[in-house]
Design an enzyme around this catalytic site. Sequence first.
Site, mmCIF file in Angstrom:
data_model
loop_
_atom_site.group_PDB
_atom_site.id
_atom_site.type_symbol
_atom_site.label_atom_id
_atom_site.label_comp_id
_atom_site.label_asym_id
_atom_site.label_seq_id
_atom_site.Cartn_x
_atom_site.Cartn_y
_atom_site.Cartn_z
ATOM 1 N N GLY A 104 0.825 -1.206 0.000
ATOM 2 C CA GLY A 104 0.000 0.000 0.000
ATOM 3 C C GLY A 104 0.858 1.255 0.000
ATOM 4 O O GLY A 104 0.590 2.221 -0.719
ATOM 5 N N GLY A 141 1.054 -6.727 2.455
ATOM 6 C CA GLY A 141 0.541 -5.696 3.348
ATOM 7 C C GLY A 141 0.555 -6.119 4.797
ATOM 8 O O GLY A 141 1.161 -7.126 5.166
ATOM 9 N N MET A 197 -7.577 -3.701 4.004
ATOM 10 C CA MET A 197 -8.474 -2.801 3.281
ATOM 11 C C MET A 197 -8.370 -2.907 1.745
ATOM 12 O O MET A 197 -8.804 -1.998 1.045
ATOM 13 C CB MET A 197 -8.220 -1.354 3.729
ATOM 14 C CG MET A 197 -8.333 -1.182 5.234
ATOM 15 S SD MET A 197 -8.216 0.514 5.796
ATOM 16 C CE MET A 197 -9.835 1.124 5.374
ATOM 17 N N ASP A 225 -1.459 -5.979 14.333
ATOM 18 C CA ASP A 225 -2.187 -5.497 15.515
ATOM 19 C C ASP A 225 -3.393 -6.389 15.755
ATOM 20 O O ASP A 225 -4.230 -6.558 14.881
ATOM 21 C CB ASP A 225 -2.599 -4.030 15.357
ATOM 22 C CG ASP A 225 -3.330 -3.767 14.044
ATOM 23 O OD1 ASP A 225 -2.677 -3.822 12.980
ATOM 24 O OD2 ASP A 225 -4.543 -3.545 14.081
HETATM 25 N N1 HPA Z 1 -7.734 -2.630 10.143
HETATM 26 C C1 HPA Z 1 -7.668 -2.432 8.825
HETATM 27 N N2 HPA Z 1 -6.534 -2.498 8.164
HETATM 28 C C2 HPA Z 1 -5.407 -2.778 8.857
HETATM 29 C C3 HPA Z 1 -5.429 -2.987 10.215
HETATM 30 C C4 HPA Z 1 -6.661 -2.928 10.892
HETATM 31 O O1 HPA Z 1 -6.743 -3.098 12.103
HETATM 32 N N3 HPA Z 1 -4.157 -3.235 10.633
HETATM 33 C C5 HPA Z 1 -3.376 -3.178 9.516
HETATM 34 N N4 HPA Z 1 -4.147 -2.903 8.443
#
Ligand code: HPA
Length: 237
Positions: free
Chosen positions: A20, A89, A182, A206
């Site tokens: 991205g 990503g 996304m 995360d």
């Molecule tokens: N949400 C959406 N896209 C992401 C996230 C997330 O928590 N972490 C890394 N890309």
Amino acid sequence: MTPHNHAQPGDYAEAVLLPGDPLRAKWIAETFLTDAKPVNSVRNCLGFTGTYKGKRVSVQATGMGQPSLSIYVHELINSYGVKTLIRVGTCGGLNARVKVRDVILAQAASTDSAIVKDRFGPYNFAPIADFGLLRAAAEKAEAAGLKIHAGNMLSSDIFYHREPGLEGYGLLPDHGVIGVEMEAAALYTLAARFGVKALAICTMTDCLITGEEISADARQTSLTDMVTLALEVAIEA
Ligand code: HPA
């Protein structure tokens, strides 16, 4: 040339990695490719072509989200003849089995986006990875000792949900959706539409269940593992 890309026909290899972040595209080109040349810088959405293990390969940033990715991917396929597209990503974790730093191969990508809606019928299209790329990635990851999960990803149009934690994700975690990013669903839909191959590979950075986040050091190593995996798949596609 397109409105978003000033590369000439032939500037891209048939296989393209898709991060991205434009600076990640630059980092991939400088770190992993030999003789990498810039091919696009419109809007600073950087693209490069070089070689990896003697095979020509490109990397092009997509920006964040499905509308942005769709522009670059549509043009890579239709204006530049790209045949293999591998997203590299990061994603959030929606399942306790998936640990921070684990790599998710998006076997399928669910979405809340209108971008994959069938405007001509009542159908919900199921965007899926190219099986050959998925199988190659799984085999190579296993051989390299990388911890991977192949499963259903959510490609959401929303990063900041109004609801806390998992609440914004409805029934999806109960249905085995393991991560959220996304972009993948739009990538898979365009690949299906135009008859090319696509795969999304994401490092989980995360966890939405525990709140754990990847450390800066681990992020770099994990990204290196993921990019190497994607390049190994790309040059054999
Ligand atoms: N949400 C959406 N896209 C992401 C996230 C997330 O928590 N972490 C890394 N890309």
